[in-house]
Design a protein around this motif. Structure first.
Motif, mmCIF file in Angstrom:
data_model
loop_
_atom_site.group_PDB
_atom_site.id
_atom_site.type_symbol
_atom_site.label_atom_id
_atom_site.label_comp_id
_atom_site.label_asym_id
_atom_site.label_seq_id
_atom_site.Cartn_x
_atom_site.Cartn_y
_atom_site.Cartn_z
ATOM 1 N N VAL A 149 26.528 -31.540 -11.741
ATOM 2 C CA VAL A 149 26.841 -30.122 -11.851
ATOM 3 C C VAL A 149 27.233 -29.643 -10.459
ATOM 4 O O VAL A 149 26.973 -30.333 -9.466
ATOM 5 C CB VAL A 149 25.654 -29.321 -12.412
ATOM 6 C CG1 VAL A 149 25.333 -29.758 -13.829
ATOM 7 C CG2 VAL A 149 24.414 -29.467 -11.521
ATOM 8 N N LYS A 150 27.847 -28.466 -10.383
ATOM 9 C CA LYS A 150 28.453 -28.084 -9.113
ATOM 10 C C LYS A 150 28.175 -26.631 -8.758
ATOM 11 O O LYS A 150 28.226 -25.750 -9.615
ATOM 12 C CB LYS A 150 29.969 -28.310 -9.182
ATOM 13 C CG LYS A 150 30.345 -29.762 -9.446
ATOM 14 C CD LYS A 150 31.833 -29.930 -9.661
ATOM 15 C CE LYS A 150 32.188 -31.377 -9.971
ATOM 16 N NZ LYS A 150 33.639 -31.561 -10.190
ATOM 17 N N ILE A 151 27.885 -26.420 -7.475
ATOM 18 C CA ILE A 151 27.877 -25.072 -6.916
ATOM 19 C C ILE A 151 29.056 -24.963 -5.953
ATOM 20 O O ILE A 151 29.486 -25.963 -5.366
ATOM 21 C CB ILE A 151 26.550 -24.732 -6.219
ATOM 22 C CG1 ILE A 151 26.222 -25.738 -5.110
ATOM 23 C CG2 ILE A 151 25.426 -24.672 -7.233
ATOM 24 C CD1 ILE A 151 24.970 -25.382 -4.315
ATOM 25 N N SER A 152 29.564 -23.754 -5.799
ATOM 26 C CA SER A 152 30.789 -23.577 -5.018
ATOM 27 C C SER A 152 30.527 -22.846 -3.712
ATOM 28 O O SER A 152 29.395 -22.507 -3.371
ATOM 29 C CB SER A 152 31.805 -22.787 -5.849
ATOM 30 O OG SER A 152 31.485 -21.408 -5.818
ATOM 31 N N HIS A 153 31.613 -22.587 -3.010
ATOM 32 C CA HIS A 153 31.601 -21.853 -1.741
ATOM 33 C C HIS A 153 30.848 -20.525 -1.872
ATOM 34 O O HIS A 153 30.132 -20.117 -0.953
ATOM 35 C CB HIS A 153 33.059 -21.592 -1.350
ATOM 36 C CG HIS A 153 33.254 -21.048 0.026
ATOM 37 N ND1 HIS A 153 33.353 -21.842 1.142
ATOM 38 C CD2 HIS A 153 33.377 -19.766 0.467
ATOM 39 C CE1 HIS A 153 33.533 -21.085 2.215
ATOM 40 N NE2 HIS A 153 33.553 -19.829 1.834
ATOM 41 N N ASP A 154 30.999 -19.860 -2.999
ATOM 42 C CA ASP A 154 30.389 -18.548 -3.193
ATOM 43 C C ASP A 154 28.898 -18.626 -3.502
ATOM 44 O O ASP A 154 28.209 -17.605 -3.450
ATOM 45 C CB ASP A 154 31.084 -17.818 -4.355
ATOM 46 C CG ASP A 154 32.526 -17.474 -4.041
ATOM 47 O OD1 ASP A 154 32.844 -17.266 -2.848
ATOM 48 O OD2 ASP A 154 33.339 -17.421 -4.977
ATOM 49 N N HIS A 155 28.399 -19.800 -3.827
ATOM 50 C CA HIS A 155 27.019 -19.952 -4.273
ATOM 51 C C HIS A 155 26.116 -20.637 -3.248
ATOM 52 O O HIS A 155 24.904 -20.409 -3.244
ATOM 53 C CB HIS A 155 26.970 -20.760 -5.574
ATOM 54 C CG HIS A 155 27.800 -20.169 -6.669
ATOM 55 N ND1 HIS A 155 29.146 -20.399 -6.774
ATOM 56 C CD2 HIS A 155 27.468 -19.347 -7.695
ATOM 57 C CE1 HIS A 155 29.619 -19.746 -7.826
ATOM 58 N NE2 HIS A 155 28.623 -19.093 -8.401
ATOM 59 N N ILE A 156 26.701 -21.450 -2.397
ATOM 60 C CA ILE A 156 25.889 -22.331 -1.553
ATOM 61 C C ILE A 156 25.008 -21.552 -0.582
ATOM 62 O O ILE A 156 23.840 -21.913 -0.358
ATOM 63 C CB ILE A 156 26.781 -23.361 -0.824
ATOM 64 C CG1 ILE A 156 25.913 -24.383 -0.093
ATOM 65 C CG2 ILE A 156 27.746 -22.697 0.120
ATOM 66 C CD1 ILE A 156 26.701 -25.551 0.463
ATOM 67 N N LEU A 157 25.515 -20.467 -0.013
ATOM 68 C CA LEU A 157 24.706 -19.710 0.948
ATOM 69 C C LEU A 157 23.569 -18.973 0.258
ATOM 70 O O LEU A 157 22.487 -18.801 0.839
ATOM 71 C CB LEU A 157 25.578 -18.734 1.733
ATOM 72 C CG LEU A 157 26.648 -19.351 2.638
ATOM 73 C CD1 LEU A 157 27.374 -18.254 3.416
ATOM 74 C CD2 LEU A 157 26.058 -20.372 3.584
ATOM 75 N N ILE A 158 23.798 -18.532 -0.968
ATOM 76 C CA ILE A 158 22.729 -17.874 -1.726
ATOM 77 C C ILE A 158 21.602 -18.859 -1.997
ATOM 78 O O ILE A 158 20.420 -18.559 -1.800
ATOM 79 C CB ILE A 158 23.284 -17.301 -3.048
ATOM 80 C CG1 ILE A 158 24.376 -16.263 -2.770
ATOM 81 C CG2 ILE A 158 22.158 -16.684 -3.876
ATOM 82 C CD1 ILE A 158 25.125 -15.800 -4.005
#
Length: 216
Positions: A148-157
């Motif tokens: 599954v994948k997290i993106s640029h917009d999710h990783i810092l959160i």
């Protein structure tokens, strides 16, 4: 390097590092902040050859520019997102805990449930045999490789919540870096500031955070 030739701001930053104090080096557009950053790194490594420095910046072009002007095997230059992912990616169990929390949070709109998921809440068991990766887009629907994948917009959160919850990650970052320099800090997410200035304080180990940029 002769410290007499260094800019006043660089000398002040150098003294802050010697005193174990965080600092901000301000400058307007075109004022040579990157030059100051490079001058500081070179002066530091000349005085303390084995000092470990992490420099995080906003774009791959900025990474390339800094690397082209410094030769130092103890220097790690990276974009913010790539650096954060390099720190957290091996802690899959903790990433999954945070994902469960975020997906189940009704106020968090960025973290969607998997496609065709009918239950009200997702559980940790859902991720049991899956690997969480960092990619261009977000999807917690497994692909053919059970990823599954997290993106640029999710990783810092995800990372900010991990640093808040798990002290060991703060210890690990401080083990990696005696100094963390943030280039163009005005373009940097407040989540990164929370990680570096608030959550790192959970660790009793020492390091110095330096911000370079233009508050205007």
């Amino acid at each position: 390097m002769d410290t007499l030739t260094l800019e006043k701001e660089v000398l002040e930053a150098l003294q802050c590092i010697k005193n174990g104090e965080n600092f901000i080096l301000e400058g307007g557009a075109g004022s040579g902040k990157t030059y100051s950053l490079i001058s500081l790194i070179n002066a530091l490594t000349e005085e303390v050859p084995d000092i470990r420095i992490v420099c995080i910046t906003y774009t791959n072009n900025a990474v390339a520019e800094i690397l082209s002007r410094i030769e130092n095997e103890n220097l790690w230059v990276s974009t913010i997102h790539e650096f954060i992912w390099a720190l957290i990616r091996k802690y899959q169990n903790e990433i999954k805990d945070i994902l469960v929390e975020l997906i189940n949070d009704e106020n968090e709109k960025n973290f969607k449930k998997p496609k065709y998921f009918s239950e009200d809440l997702i559980s940790k068991e859902y991720f049991e045999n899956l690997y969480v990766d960092y990619d261009e887009y977000y999807s917690v629907t497994p692909n053919d490789e059970n990823r599954v994948k997290i993106s640029h917009d999710h990783i810092l959160i995800v990372a900010e919540k991990m640093f808040e919850k798990y002290k060991k990650i703060a210890d690990i970052l401080k083990d990696i870096a005696d100094c963390v320099f943030v280039d163009e800090y005005q373009d940097t997410s407040p989540l990164v500031a929370d990680i570096l200035l608030k959550h790192l304080e959970q660790s009793s180990k020492k390091n110095v955070i330096g911000f370079f940029g233009d508050s205007m």
